[in-house]
Design an enzyme around this catalytic site. Structure first.
Site, PDB file in Angstrom:
ATOM      1  N   LYS C  45       0.843  -1.203   0.000  1.00 49.52           N
ATOM      2  CA  LYS C  45       0.000   0.000   0.000  1.00 49.52           C
ATOM      3  C   LYS C  45       0.880   1.255   0.000  1.00 49.52           C
ATOM      4  O   LYS C  45       1.931   1.270   0.617  1.00 49.52           O
ATOM      5  CB  LYS C  45      -0.870  -0.062   1.267  1.00 49.52           C
ATOM      6  CG  LYS C  45      -1.767   1.118   1.510  1.00 49.52           C
ATOM      7  CD  LYS C  45      -3.186   0.867   1.044  1.00 49.52           C
ATOM      8  CE  LYS C  45      -3.991   2.163   0.953  1.00 49.52           C
ATOM      9  NZ  LYS C  45      -4.395   2.481  -0.414  1.00 49.52           N
ATOM     10  N   ALA C  70     -12.123   5.082  -3.443  1.00 48.12           N
ATOM     11  CA  ALA C  70     -11.519   6.357  -3.047  1.00 48.12           C
ATOM     12  C   ALA C  70     -11.072   6.181  -1.606  1.00 48.12           C
ATOM     13  O   ALA C  70     -11.667   6.719  -0.685  1.00 48.12           O
ATOM     14  CB  ALA C  70     -12.521   7.498  -3.187  1.00 48.12           C
ATOM     15  N   GLY C  72      -8.184   7.061  -0.462  1.00 45.33           N
ATOM     16  CA  GLY C  72      -7.526   8.291  -0.032  1.00 45.33           C
ATOM     17  C   GLY C  72      -6.172   8.024   0.589  1.00 45.33           C
ATOM     18  O   GLY C  72      -5.752   8.732   1.515  1.00 45.33           O
ATOM     19  N   LEU C  73      -5.498   6.993   0.079  1.00 44.38           N
ATOM     20  CA  LEU C  73      -4.119   6.728   0.494  1.00 44.38           C
ATOM     21  C   LEU C  73      -3.964   6.555   1.998  1.00 44.38           C
ATOM     22  O   LEU C  73      -2.967   6.981   2.583  1.00 44.38           O
ATOM     23  CB  LEU C  73      -3.187   7.852   0.008  1.00 44.38           C
ATOM     24  CG  LEU C  73      -3.068   7.999  -1.504  1.00 44.38           C
ATOM     25  CD1 LEU C  73      -2.245   9.226  -1.831  1.00 44.38           C
ATOM     26  CD2 LEU C  73      -2.452   6.758  -2.138  1.00 44.38           C
ATOM     27  N   ASN C 127       3.751   6.548  -7.213  1.00 45.21           N
ATOM     28  CA  ASN C 127       2.346   6.747  -7.557  1.00 45.21           C
ATOM     29  C   ASN C 127       2.137   8.222  -7.872  1.00 45.21           C
ATOM     30  O   ASN C 127       2.041   9.038  -6.954  1.00 45.21           O
ATOM     31  CB  ASN C 127       1.498   6.281  -6.370  1.00 45.21           C
ATOM     32  CG  ASN C 127       0.033   6.522  -6.580  1.00 45.21           C
ATOM     33  OD1 ASN C 127      -0.387   7.102  -7.579  1.00 45.21           O
ATOM     34  ND2 ASN C 127      -0.775   6.083  -5.637  1.00 45.21           N
ATOM     35  N   CYS C 130      -1.361  11.624  -7.543  1.00 40.82           N
ATOM     36  CA  CYS C 130      -1.779  12.546  -6.484  1.00 40.82           C
ATOM     37  C   CYS C 130      -1.631  13.978  -6.977  1.00 40.82           C
ATOM     38  O   CYS C 130      -0.760  14.276  -7.785  1.00 40.82           O
ATOM     39  CB  CYS C 130      -0.917  12.372  -5.241  1.00 40.82           C
ATOM     40  SG  CYS C 130      -0.376  10.700  -4.962  1.00 40.82           S
ATOM     41  N   GLY C 217     -10.614  -3.156 -12.179  1.00 41.94           N
ATOM     42  CA  GLY C 217     -11.295  -4.415 -12.467  1.00 41.94           C
ATOM     43  C   GLY C 217     -11.395  -4.707 -13.953  1.00 41.94           C
ATOM     44  O   GLY C 217     -10.925  -3.929 -14.793  1.00 41.94           O
ATOM     45  N   GLY C 244      -7.395  -4.979 -14.302  1.00 36.12           N
ATOM     46  CA  GLY C 244      -8.418  -5.973 -14.589  1.00 36.12           C
ATOM     47  C   GLY C 244      -7.937  -7.399 -14.754  1.00 36.12           C
ATOM     48  O   GLY C 244      -8.725  -8.272 -15.114  1.00 36.12           O
TER      49      GLY C 244
HETATM   50  C1  LIG Z   1      -8.915  -0.461  -3.182  1.00 37.09           C
HETATM   51  C2  LIG Z   1      -7.775  -0.047  -4.056  1.00 37.09           C
HETATM   52  C3  LIG Z   1      -6.721   0.686  -3.517  1.00 37.09           C
HETATM   53  C4  LIG Z   1      -5.652   1.088  -4.311  1.00 37.09           C
HETATM   54  N1  LIG Z   1      -4.608   1.775  -3.753  1.00 37.09           N
HETATM   55  C5  LIG Z   1      -3.528   2.118  -4.514  1.00 37.09           C
HETATM   56  C6  LIG Z   1      -2.387   2.762  -3.951  1.00 37.09           C
HETATM   57  O1  LIG Z   1      -2.329   3.006  -2.746  1.00 37.09           O
HETATM   58  N2  LIG Z   1      -1.355   3.111  -4.776  1.00 37.09           N
HETATM   59  C7  LIG Z   1      -1.385   2.830  -6.117  1.00 37.09           C
HETATM   60  O2  LIG Z   1      -0.433   3.152  -6.831  1.00 37.09           O
HETATM   61  N3  LIG Z   1      -2.443   2.198  -6.672  1.00 37.09           N
HETATM   62  C8  LIG Z   1      -3.511   1.836  -5.912  1.00 37.09           C
HETATM   63  N4  LIG Z   1      -4.577   1.181  -6.497  1.00 37.09           N
HETATM   64  C9  LIG Z   1      -4.541   0.874  -7.933  1.00 37.09           C
HETATM   65  C10 LIG Z   1      -4.096  -0.556  -8.191  1.00 37.09           C
HETATM   66  O3  LIG Z   1      -2.805  -0.793  -7.717  1.00 37.09           O
HETATM   67  C11 LIG Z   1      -4.169  -0.894  -9.694  1.00 37.09           C
HETATM   68  O4  LIG Z   1      -3.295  -0.037 -10.390  1.00 37.09           O
HETATM   69  C12 LIG Z   1      -5.544  -0.719 -10.272  1.00 37.09           C
HETATM   70  O5  LIG Z   1      -6.544  -1.088  -9.342  1.00 37.09           O
HETATM   71  C13 LIG Z   1      -5.766  -1.516 -11.560  1.00 37.09           C
HETATM   72  O6  LIG Z   1      -5.599  -2.898 -11.350  1.00 37.09           O
HETATM   73  P1  LIG Z   1      -6.843  -3.899 -11.065  1.00 37.09           P
HETATM   74  O7  LIG Z   1      -7.872  -3.627 -12.097  1.00 37.09           O
HETATM   75  O8  LIG Z   1      -6.249  -5.259 -11.127  1.00 37.09           O
HETATM   76  O9  LIG Z   1      -7.350  -3.568  -9.690  1.00 37.09           O
HETATM   77  C14 LIG Z   1      -5.651   0.770  -5.693  1.00 37.09           C
HETATM   78  C15 LIG Z   1      -6.715   0.043  -6.230  1.00 37.09           C
HETATM   79  C16 LIG Z   1      -7.769  -0.379  -5.439  1.00 37.09           C
HETATM   80  C17 LIG Z   1      -8.887  -1.147  -6.068  1.00 37.09           C
END
Ligand SMILES: Cc1cc2nc3c(=O)[nH]c(=O)nc-3n(C[C@H](O)[C@H](O)[C@H](O)COP(=O)(O)O)c2cc1C
Ligand SMILES: Cc1cc2nc3c(=O)[nH]c(=O)nc-3n(C[C@H](O)[C@H](O)[C@H](O)COP(=O)(O)OP(=O)(O)OC[C@H]3O[C@@H](n4cnc5c(N)ncnc54)[C@H](O)[C@@H]3O)c2cc1C
Ligand SMILES: Cc1cc2nc3c(=O)[nH]c(=O)nc-3n(C[C@H](O)[C@H](O)[C@H](O)COP(=O)(O)OP(=O)(O)OC[C@H]3O[C@@H](n4cnc5c(N)ncnc54)[C@H](O)[C@@H]3O)c2cc1C
Ligand SMILES: Cc1cc2nc3c(=O)[nH]c(=O)nc-3n(C[C@H](O)[C@H](O)[C@H](O)COP(=O)(O)O)c2cc1C
Ligand code: FES
Ligand code: FES
EC number: 1.3.-.-
Lengths: 312, 257, 312, 257
Positions: C45, C70, C72-73, C127, C130, C217, C244
């Site tokens: 995270k 969302a 929010g980090l 990341n 932001c 997703g 996804g």
């Molecule tokens: C609940 C959640 C929290 C996320 N938190 C972060 C994060 O803290 N830092 C980041 O770079 N990406 C974050 N992402 C983005 C994911 O790392 C990923 O890039 C994005 O969800 C696309 O992949 P997926 O479709 O397999 O989920 C988050 C995604 C989700 C669903």
């Protein structure tokens, strides 16, 4: 059914529902399923200056809750469209949104000038997702200044109101919207498709012959909603919302986001009756939501004065 | 052309991954032209999103029963194969234009050439042509014996030749090998199968008269979306036909394969 | 299992699979389901300079084949993460990708400097979605010059290779990729989430308290594939692909598009065992595709020399 | 905590849109703590994508049978309600921490206050507390008579008061009206229901001792995604608990509602 009427520049609509451009041909096919006069309006397939064959096949591919298409703006050209396709629409009480495309400003202007004079056409919809050949292939749809310049030129030659159809493939959609509003657009259509691709594991090549395609359908609905929510708060021209609409609830969601009318694309392929079905479901849904007239919903998600829901 | 929830009468696997699905509904009374197809929605969610085109393989107009044969390929046909007796399927059809039935006269011979999952529409065609007094010769190509189906059913309509790629049934090779080896006399050729097969036929019988049924990825299935468009031989570059609404059956040579 | 190993700057991976940042916490929860050592790597995270609570709830909403978040980090801050979260990962043979976030260049640099020194951390993942507070809220992720400047600064202070995680919400993803490559990035991660929104018909307000959220997703997979296909042909640094992924076939599709490794986010919520399951399915799938080593697939959809498939 | 395909034993609608679903599986032997929940995947496609959290309503550890009660709300629970005997459901659980059972001693009285679909977890709690010798008083609130369920089942465990918003059953009004009208003596309060109800309880009984079970939208359900986080009363602004893994049960007053 008075509850459903909406009035936009150049478009007096019985209800806010129209089929989206490219998903309805020129109406003939769907006319075999239902009386097109039930629709609020209809957007026809993009017209270009010359006939276009479009891209090689396969042109479509399915994705999770969506589809990709790369039709390539196939159409018989503006002259043929005016001569052969538009006249049959005369038999319906149906405002027509003429979608136009091109690769140069001159192309667009030529098509706009001609087709805007056709009695069947109520408004133009400027499809700015095509590459601008003169500027070296940058898209009209991703550069605000280029889009504004095009809008201004088309407005100058069009006999009918002009809606600009925005591409979602941009860093800042509001900047695009404000630029074309400033340039004289009478309304916005949004969103066009997201650029996407699928690769076939057997051939190891893109499924679509054109490689990339436009992603449409329910998958893109959240992207459309957030863009309409953002843009509708920044501009004062109306928005025709679209992107994944496939139920009466979706229509309400788009209007709450800030759309004044709603276009339905991909869902027509899933169910050819989807437009009339949604239209017939809207009155009951409004009743359930305690809404007297559908226009009360427009922008309801961000307007302070939005009538609060009484029922839960 | 209607949209109707038709009822599943039976579903069974008749060859390796090949299913025979029978459904009943009012709209089936309209399905009199072999070569037409239906567009099926296999799920009531958006996964999968699009309809699936499947050919009319046989129709009993009396009992309003439609038979379809399909190969379980991807997600859509997998879901379709799970439909059980009594469940319904959302069907749009009949779509497109079938094989003309009046090109030949009674007593003349029709050669039907089918490859794999292109075989099904030829069965209804065979029955209709035979009813009109024509002689039927069928050449059916499959991967191997386990993939073959409806051989006996075609045999009821006339002479049948089979080819399999691995030689496990009939001639080893392709339908074109059968045509090379056997001296079949016929008046008109009707064919449906993969494009490579149709191309090979065209090459082997340059002066062939008859009809090909074509396939293409589809969006709407009714002519509205321009997904399934093909170039026309000898036409202007912008000339085209839509497989779904102008076809899927075309005179041989009309469409650029 | 040798067939699956991939080697990226700072990451020697047994296989190309890693959980994506934000979808795996700091690993503790998934460690109760399986031995984390089976993973190729894991992205933790986002870490920020100070502890962050994040956004109000609701923070997630479902969409068609996707979800919005969302969060929010939310995180305990870089110091706590180094002290309390990273040590337990020592017990696994598992390269760690430390995702870092901030609102100013100083924030990023401070976090990068610190966390890159932690022995458990193999590489950093920047990341850049932001907002840049100093530049008035423009996103590091949508302006190439801002992103490049940040990358350069972080590279200067980082003791480990730096991957830049690109946002898909841009007009020109290749421009962003080239800018950060030029600025010294060792690799790219793509894609982060698409900006999206859902509106609740009952409350008439956005479902997510923060209004907009990030769409992830299966719905966004085609967007990810097309961006990776495009960017991988333009840059010479490796790409960790994501967006996804939820099956072994998806992993192959991402690698054919041009990814050298693949991250799995949302699918972990659907099935906590998804990562080990996919890893165990890959060898058979490669066999079926006549592939000797998974790296042969990288960019196979556009490389001339891609080994053609023998089986069909 | 395991993922298992459990088997549907029975499914029936026991009140308006309220379904009782019984499933059987190995993992159910672990479900000994009332207040825990399970996370269900209701479809094998991505529609809907996320799992659905549902409380443990009753468990028969012997026969490894779990009873869940749920209201058919949106797409997910609608699909769940279509599951039939013999089909399987993908279950992840047991998740979270349940109600502590050893805070009271035998002979003391537990007041259980449930609102709507917050009632189910209290049933397993009532049974467990009663087995440990405590007295149970239950106050259950529903919209109207047609929405009420499990009244008799709770009556088997002790005294029961019902409230309905429309007055069609029991006291007209809310659970808080019952507490105002009736003079109930109790030693500890256990409650589950909508946040507005929990807030009203907190306001009406400021010095209440006991436990609340909370709800929040979830992603992972296991503590990894930070979707379900709540502020802690009196803590630092960055202090938090996760409903899914630290809760859903918390001591009254711990969490900012
Ligand atoms: C609940 C959640 C929290 C996320 N938190 C972060 C994060 O803290 N830092 C980041 O770079 N990406 C974050 N992402 C983005 C994911 O790392 C990923 O890039 C994005 O969800 C696309 O992949 P997926 O479709 O397999 O989920 C988050 C995604 C989700 C669903
Ligand atoms: C006019 C016509 C008649 C057909 N008749 C039959 C038949 O009688 N029996 C039979 O088994 N098959 C038939 N097909 C092919 C059949 O439509 C595909 O096998 C089927 O759509 C595959 O769906 P899927 O979900 O299993 O595969 P997927 O690969 O998951 O499908 C993904 C998408 O590609 C499309 N697609 C995949 N293969 C084809 C194909 N060969 N042609 C067109 N679209 C395709 C699907 O419709 C869907 O939109 C016919 C196709 C056409 C165009
Ligand atoms: C710990 C816990 C225990 C629960 N126990 C029960 C129970 O025993 N019986 C019961 O009927 N309901 C229970 N709920 C509520 C139940 O999870 C929701 O009613 C259900 O998820 C709605 O799904 P849907 O597809 O029908 O609705 P939709 O509105 O289509 O769901 C859309 C999304 O929102 C989420 N969501 C919707 N409502 C809620 C809610 N109230 N709480 C959390 N997420 C929600 C869904 O999970 C899904 O992700 C519980 C919730 C939690 C958090
Ligand atoms: C097959 C197809 C063809 C399309 N052709 C056009 C077109 O010619 N002009 C245009 O502006 N948009 C075109 N679109 C975009 C749609 O009008 C619409 O903006 C988009 O599909 C999103 O809506 P939907 O998700 O409801 O389909 C096309 C979309 C599809 C699926
Ligand atoms: S499939 Fe739409 S025109 Fe043929
Ligand atoms: S739902 Fe993911 S942390 Fe609670």
């Amino acid at each position: 059914m008075k509850k459903l009427s909406v009035s936009l520049p150049g478009l007096e609509m019985k209800n806010p529902i129209m089929p989206a451009s490219g998903c309805f041909g020129f109406g003939k096919e769907y006319a075999e399923f239902y009386d097109l006069s039930v629709l609020g309006a209809a957007a026809i397939k993009a017209a270009t200056r010359e006939p276009r064959f479009g891209n090689p096949t396969p042109r479509v591919a399915e994705t999770h809750s969506g589809m990709l298409n790369a039709i390539g703006l196939q159409n018989p050209g503006v002259d043929q469209i005016m001569e052969n396709e538009l006249p049959h629409l005369q038999s319906y009480d149906l405002p027509i949104v003429a979608n136009i495309a091109g690769s140069t400003e001159e192309d667009y202007c030529e098509v706009a000038r001609k087709i805007s004079l056709h009695p069947q056409v109520s408004v133009l919809e400027l499809n700015i997702s095509c590459p601008n050949v003169k500027e070296g292939g940058i898209q009209f749809g991703t550069d605000a200044a280029t889009a504004a310049a095009l809008t201004k030129k088309v407005k100058a030659v069009s006999a009918k109101p002009v809606y600009v159809k925005l591409s979602p493939n941009v860093s800042n959609i509001t900047e695009m919207a404000l630029a074309v509003e400033e340039a004289g657009a009478d309304g916005l259509s949004m969103i066009n498709t997201l650029l996407g691709m699928r690769i076939d594991l057997k051939t190891r090549k893109p499924v679509i012959a054109n490689k990339t395609g436009g992603l449409s359908g329910p998958a893109i609905k959240p992207v459309a909603i957030r863009m309409i929510h953002e843009v509708s708060q920044a501009v004062s021209i109306p928005i025709i919302g679209m992107g994944g609409v496939s139920s009466a609830e979706d229509v309400i969601e788009f209007m709450l986001a800030g759309a004044s009318a709603v276009a339905i694309g991909t869902a027509n392929f899933v169910d050819p009756y989807i437009c009339p079905e949604i239209i017939s479901q809207l009155p009951e849904l409004l009743e359930k939501m305690n809404v007297n007239h559908i226009t009360e919903l427009i922008g309801g998600s961000w307007k302070e004065c939005g009538t609060p829901s009484l029922s839960r | 052309m209607k949209k109707e929830f038709v009822q599943v009468i039976s579903q069974k696997e008749i060859a390796h991954q090949i299913f025979e699905l029978k459904v009943q509904g009012e709209v089936i009374a309209e399905m009199t032209s072999p070569g037409q197809f239906v567009h099926l929605r296999v799920s009531d969610s958006f996964q999968p999103l699009l309809r699936r085109p499947i050919s009319i393989c046989d129709v009993d107009v009396e009992s309003k029963t439609l038979t379809m044969l399909y190969r379980k390929e991807g997600a859509g046909t997998a879901l379709l194969s799970q439909k059980r007796e009594g469940e319904t399927v959302d069907l749009l059809g009949p779509l497109g234009n079938g094989f003309p039935l009046d090109t030949l006269s009674s007593g003349q011979t029709a050669l039907l050439v089918g490859g794999g999952i292109g075989v099904p529409p030829l069965y209804y065609l065979a029955k209709q042509l035979k009813r009109r007094g024509m002689n039927i010769v069928s050449v059916l190509g499959f991967q191997s014996e386990q993939d073959a189906f409806y051989n006996e059913k075609f045999a009821e309509q006339g002479e049948v030749f089979i080819s399999t790629v691995d030689g496990s049934l009939g001639t080893k090779g392709f339908v074109t090998d059968v045509l090379k080896n056997e001296d079949i006399n016929y008046d008109l050729l009707y064919s449906c199968g993969p494009t490579v097969m149709l191309k090979a036929l065209e090459a082997q019988i340059p002066d062939a008269n008859g009809f090909f049924s074509l396939e293409e990825r589809m969006g709407c299935g009714i002519g509205a979306c321009f997904a399934c468009v093909c170039h026309v031989n000898g036409g202007a570059p912008s000339d085209y036909v839509k497989i779904c609404s102008n076809g899927p059956v075309f005179p041989i040579g009309r469409v650029a394969l």
